[in-house]
Design a protein around this motif. Structure first.
Motif, PDB file in Angstrom:
ATOM      1  N   UNK A 297       0.859  -1.193   0.000  1.00 24.10           N
ATOM      2  CA  UNK A 297       0.000   0.000   0.000  1.00 24.10           C
ATOM      3  C   UNK A 297       0.888   1.234   0.000  1.00 24.10           C
ATOM      4  N   UNK A 298       0.965   1.890  -1.155  1.00 26.39           N
ATOM      5  CA  UNK A 298       1.938   2.968  -1.323  1.00 26.39           C
ATOM      6  C   UNK A 298       1.715   4.133  -0.375  1.00 26.39           C
ATOM      7  N   UNK A 299       0.466   4.584  -0.229  1.00 28.68           N
ATOM      8  CA  UNK A 299       0.183   5.720   0.634  1.00 28.68           C
ATOM      9  C   UNK A 299       0.593   5.463   2.072  1.00 28.68           C
ATOM     10  N   UNK A 300       0.330   4.256   2.568  1.00 31.91           N
ATOM     11  CA  UNK A 300       0.694   3.915   3.940  1.00 31.91           C
ATOM     12  C   UNK A 300       2.205   3.803   4.098  1.00 31.91           C
ATOM     13  N   UNK A 301       2.891   3.287   3.072  1.00 32.11           N
ATOM     14  CA  UNK A 301       4.356   3.204   3.132  1.00 32.11           C
ATOM     15  C   UNK A 301       4.976   4.595   3.202  1.00 32.11           C
ATOM     16  N   UNK A 302       4.458   5.528   2.425  1.00 37.03           N
ATOM     17  CA  UNK A 302       4.953   6.904   2.479  1.00 37.03           C
ATOM     18  C   UNK A 302       4.679   7.503   3.859  1.00 37.03           C
ATOM     19  N   UNK A 303       3.484   7.255   4.391  1.00 41.82           N
ATOM     20  CA  UNK A 303       3.125   7.775   5.716  1.00 41.82           C
ATOM     21  C   UNK A 303       4.051   7.222   6.793  1.00 41.82           C
ATOM     22  N   UNK A 304       4.290   5.916   6.733  1.00 45.79           N
ATOM     23  CA  UNK A 304       5.165   5.290   7.715  1.00 45.79           C
ATOM     24  C   UNK A 304       6.584   5.839   7.613  1.00 45.79           C
ATOM     25  N   UNK A 305       7.069   6.005   6.390  1.00 46.17           N
ATOM     26  CA  UNK A 305       8.425   6.522   6.189  1.00 46.17           C
ATOM     27  C   UNK A 305       8.564   7.934   6.758  1.00 46.17           C
ATOM     28  N   UNK A 306       7.571   8.778   6.498  1.00 40.50           N
ATOM     29  CA  UNK A 306       7.633  10.154   6.993  1.00 40.50           C
ATOM     30  C   UNK A 306       7.567  10.180   8.517  1.00 40.50           C
ATOM     31  N   UNK A 307       6.674   9.391   9.096  1.00 38.86           N
ATOM     32  CA  UNK A 307       6.572   9.343  10.549  1.00 38.86           C
ATOM     33  C   UNK A 307       7.860   8.858  11.186  1.00 38.86           C
ATOM     34  N   UNK A 308       8.468   7.835  10.592  1.00 40.11           N
ATOM     35  CA  UNK A 308       9.693   7.278  11.163  1.00 40.11           C
ATOM     36  C   UNK A 308      10.857   8.257  11.023  1.00 40.11           C
ATOM     37  N   UNK A 309      10.947   8.948   9.900  1.00 44.49           N
ATOM     38  CA  UNK A 309      12.011   9.937   9.720  1.00 44.49           C
ATOM     39  C   UNK A 309      11.890  11.060  10.743  1.00 44.49           C
ATOM     40  N   UNK A 310      10.671  11.495  11.017  1.00 47.38           N
ATOM     41  CA  UNK A 310      10.468  12.535  12.026  1.00 47.38           C
ATOM     42  C   UNK A 310      10.873  12.028  13.402  1.00 47.38           C
TER      43      UNK A 310
ATOM     44  N   UNK B 205       4.005  12.890  18.158  1.00 50.89           N
ATOM     45  CA  UNK B 205       4.037  13.850  17.054  1.00 50.89           C
ATOM     46  C   UNK B 205       4.289  13.127  15.730  1.00 50.89           C
ATOM     47  N   UNK B 206       5.244  12.196  15.736  1.00 59.30           N
ATOM     48  CA  UNK B 206       5.560  11.449  14.516  1.00 59.30           C
ATOM     49  C   UNK B 206       4.392  10.577  14.083  1.00 59.30           C
ATOM     50  N   UNK B 207       3.715   9.945  15.044  1.00 57.94           N
ATOM     51  CA  UNK B 207       2.571   9.096  14.724  1.00 57.94           C
ATOM     52  C   UNK B 207       1.435   9.911  14.114  1.00 57.94           C
ATOM     53  N   UNK B 208       1.188  11.094  14.649  1.00 51.90           N
ATOM     54  CA  UNK B 208       0.121  11.947  14.103  1.00 51.90           C
ATOM     55  C   UNK B 208       0.453  12.406  12.692  1.00 51.90           C
ATOM     56  N   UNK B 209       1.716  12.734  12.434  1.00 53.51           N
ATOM     57  CA  UNK B 209       2.116  13.124  11.073  1.00 53.51           C
ATOM     58  C   UNK B 209       1.928  11.951  10.118  1.00 53.51           C
ATOM     59  N   UNK B 210       2.297  10.752  10.567  1.00 51.55           N
ATOM     60  CA  UNK B 210       2.100   9.565   9.729  1.00 51.55           C
ATOM     61  C   UNK B 210       0.624   9.362   9.420  1.00 51.55           C
ATOM     62  N   UNK B 211      -0.223   9.530  10.431  1.00 52.30           N
ATOM     63  CA  UNK B 211      -1.660   9.340  10.240  1.00 52.30           C
ATOM     64  C   UNK B 211      -2.225  10.394   9.288  1.00 52.30           C
ATOM     65  N   UNK B 212      -1.800  11.636   9.466  1.00 49.46           N
ATOM     66  CA  UNK B 212      -2.289  12.700   8.587  1.00 49.46           C
ATOM     67  C   UNK B 212      -1.848  12.463   7.143  1.00 49.46           C
ATOM     68  N   UNK B 213      -0.658  11.920   6.955  1.00 51.88           N
ATOM     69  CA  UNK B 213      -0.183  11.602   5.611  1.00 51.88           C
ATOM     70  C   UNK B 213      -0.979  10.448   5.013  1.00 51.88           C
ATOM     71  N   UNK B 214      -1.236   9.446   5.827  1.00 42.62           N
ATOM     72  CA  UNK B 214      -2.041   8.298   5.382  1.00 42.62           C
ATOM     73  C   UNK B 214      -3.413   8.745   4.899  1.00 42.62           C
ATOM     74  N   UNK B 215      -4.007   9.726   5.589  1.00 47.81           N
ATOM     75  CA  UNK B 215      -5.355  10.186   5.243  1.00 47.81           C
ATOM     76  C   UNK B 215      -5.409  10.965   3.934  1.00 47.81           C
ATOM     77  N   UNK B 216      -4.262  11.236   3.331  1.00 42.59           N
ATOM     78  CA  UNK B 216      -4.265  11.879   2.020  1.00 42.59           C
ATOM     79  C   UNK B 216      -4.789  10.942   0.941  1.00 42.59           C
TER      80      UNK B 216
END
Length: 446
Positions: free
Chosen positions: A218-231, A402-413
């Motif tokens: 799932x590409x959107x979730x992978x991007x979300x996870x990557x962004x959350x983890x980087x933060x 904070x990182x988890x919320x950013x990941x979730x907000x990215x996933x919701x895109x």
């Protein structure tokens, strides 16, 4: 007397955490071709019958510390939803939500109560963060184990297609959908990384999250996870090399074995007909319809479950083009439909056989557009403001939140918010909003 009160609050909190933990794992063990009977309905009932009252009781036990900004934003967000829904006059949909979504006003009220309950409990009990950490962090274990069992064909879809026996399927575990499973794991990744930093054997949690993310494809979730983890990494966690290694190993582990029926990662964008990385997976007509509807009703939106009805107002040529249906030398005829039902076309002519094209999806698959379309732009702005406030407050004091919320907000895109695991995100939001300059609580998650 004080000891009895603390005991009652402790039991209320543990019941609440148990209800949150069990939500993504619940299934209805029946044989059904409708996966909502198995995975969705039982979670909606659990949310309203258990999480709603337990959150309400926890708020009552900790009602003495109210944050005006938090409660004000929650009130604006929920109040706008209620007013917009009432103005839309959608009848029973106000309660049960859109068909196959079950996210009506009672569920949105539950989200608000979950956030407020965790917020107040955290303000009154310095151990709340540690309890939430332990509880939600462990979710990666049962979810990840079942993903692996599905991925290697040891177990199939729970209670679905039971006549076929065990069948290797795209991962969805007890969430019943690979996209929802991946979204839940993206949300949990910064938390499991924090847990692993406190106990080496819990590196397994991070490995299972990584495995699940790759297995879901799932590409959107992978991007979300990557962004959350980087933060999470840049907030003082760059040198946690064992955690990074566990995640990389988890991400790589599924690649040597791609089970039957799964999309092949190597085909993305290839000449073999694989899906292009930038392909919207059929979301184009959903997003464009949402934008069309927002322009017509920007203030209070259209109400619950109206996406297909608004889509029906758009020209056939536009919709079929967005659905990638070639009409050169062919004729498309829209079939009769009733309110709130899928759109269907019969496409004939040319050198191809007649075919029927269907658009059944009634969710925008972008939660920001969904809010603006369904409840109006102010509702979407209030939603974004709530989560951004949580990110801002937790940035220095609760990095994983904070990182988890950013990941979730990215996933919701690219995915809709779903009752299957959304209360977990709203619980994290409550923790984030409550984070403050209390050293004891900050040290637990440093």
């Amino acid at each position: 007397m004080q000891g009895n009160l603390q005991s009652v609050q402790s039991r209320a909190g543990l019941l609440f955490l148990f209800a949150l933990f069990l939500l993504p794992l619940l299934i209805n063990p029946v044989i059904s071709l409708n996966f909502n009977d198995i995975f969705l309905n039982v979670k909606a009932v659990w949310t309203l019958a258990v999480i709603f009252p337990s959150a309400t009781y926890l708020i009552w036990c900790n009602r003495h510390r109210i944050d005006r900004i938090t409660t004000g934003l929650l009130s604006v967000w929920l109040g706008w939803l209620i007013v917009a829904d009432l103005l839309s006059a959608r009848g029973l949909f106000l309660i049960i939500g859109a068909p196959n979504r079950l996210q009506g006003l009672p569920v949105y009220c539950t989200y608000a109560l979950v956030t407020l309950a965790v917020f107040l409990w955290s303000k009154n009990n310095a151990q709340t963060g540690e309890l939430l950490n332990r509880t939600l962090g462990w979710l990666a274990v049962p979810l990840g184990i079942y993903v692996a069992l599905q991925y290697y064909g040891i177990a199939g879809i729970i209670s679905g297609n039971a006549t076929e026996g065990i069948a290797a399927t795209i991962s969805g575990a007890t969430l019943g959908n690979r996209g929802y499973l991946a979204g839940c794991m993206a949300l949990l990744l910064p938390l499991t990384a924090t847990v692993a930093s406190q106990s080496r054997w819990k590196l397994l949690f991070v490995f299972l999250v990584g495995f699940s993310l790759t297995a879901s494809l799932t590409r959107g979730a992978l991007v979300a996870a990557a962004l959350g983890y980087l933060l999470w990494m840049v907030q003082g966690n760059i040198r946690h090399y064992p955690i990074h290694l566990a995640l990389v190993l988890g991400l790589l582990a599924p690649l040597p074995h791609l089970t039957v029926g799964q999309a092949d990662l190597r085909n993305f964008g290839s000449s073999d007909g694989g899906q292009a990385v930038t392909d919207s997976s059929g979301r184009a007509p959903l997003w464009n319809t949402a934008m069309y509807g927002i322009q017509l009703r920007p203030l209070f939106g259209w109400g619950t479950g109206q996406l297909l009805n608004v889509m029906a107002q758009r020209p056939d040529a536009q919709l079929l083009s967005e659905l990638k249906v070639q009409l050169t030398g062919r004729t498309a005829t829209r079939l009769l439909r009733t309110q709130d039902t899928p759109l269907n076309w019969r496409v004939s002519g040319g050198d191809k056989k007649p075919e029927q094209v269907t658009e059944p999806t009634n969710a925008v698959h972008n939660e920001y557009l969904e809010y603006a379309f369904t409840y109006g732009i102010p509702a979407a702005l209030a939603f974004v403001a709530l989560f951004l406030l949580g990110v801002a407050r937790a940035w220095n004091r609760l990095p994983w939140a904070a990182a988890a919320l950013v990941a979730y907000m990215t996933y919701l895109l690219t995915w809709p918010e779903t009752v299957r695991f959304a209360p977990l995100a709203w619980a994290v939001l409550g923790m984030a909003l409550a984070s403050g300059p209390v050293s004891r609580r900050a040290k637990v998650f440093k």
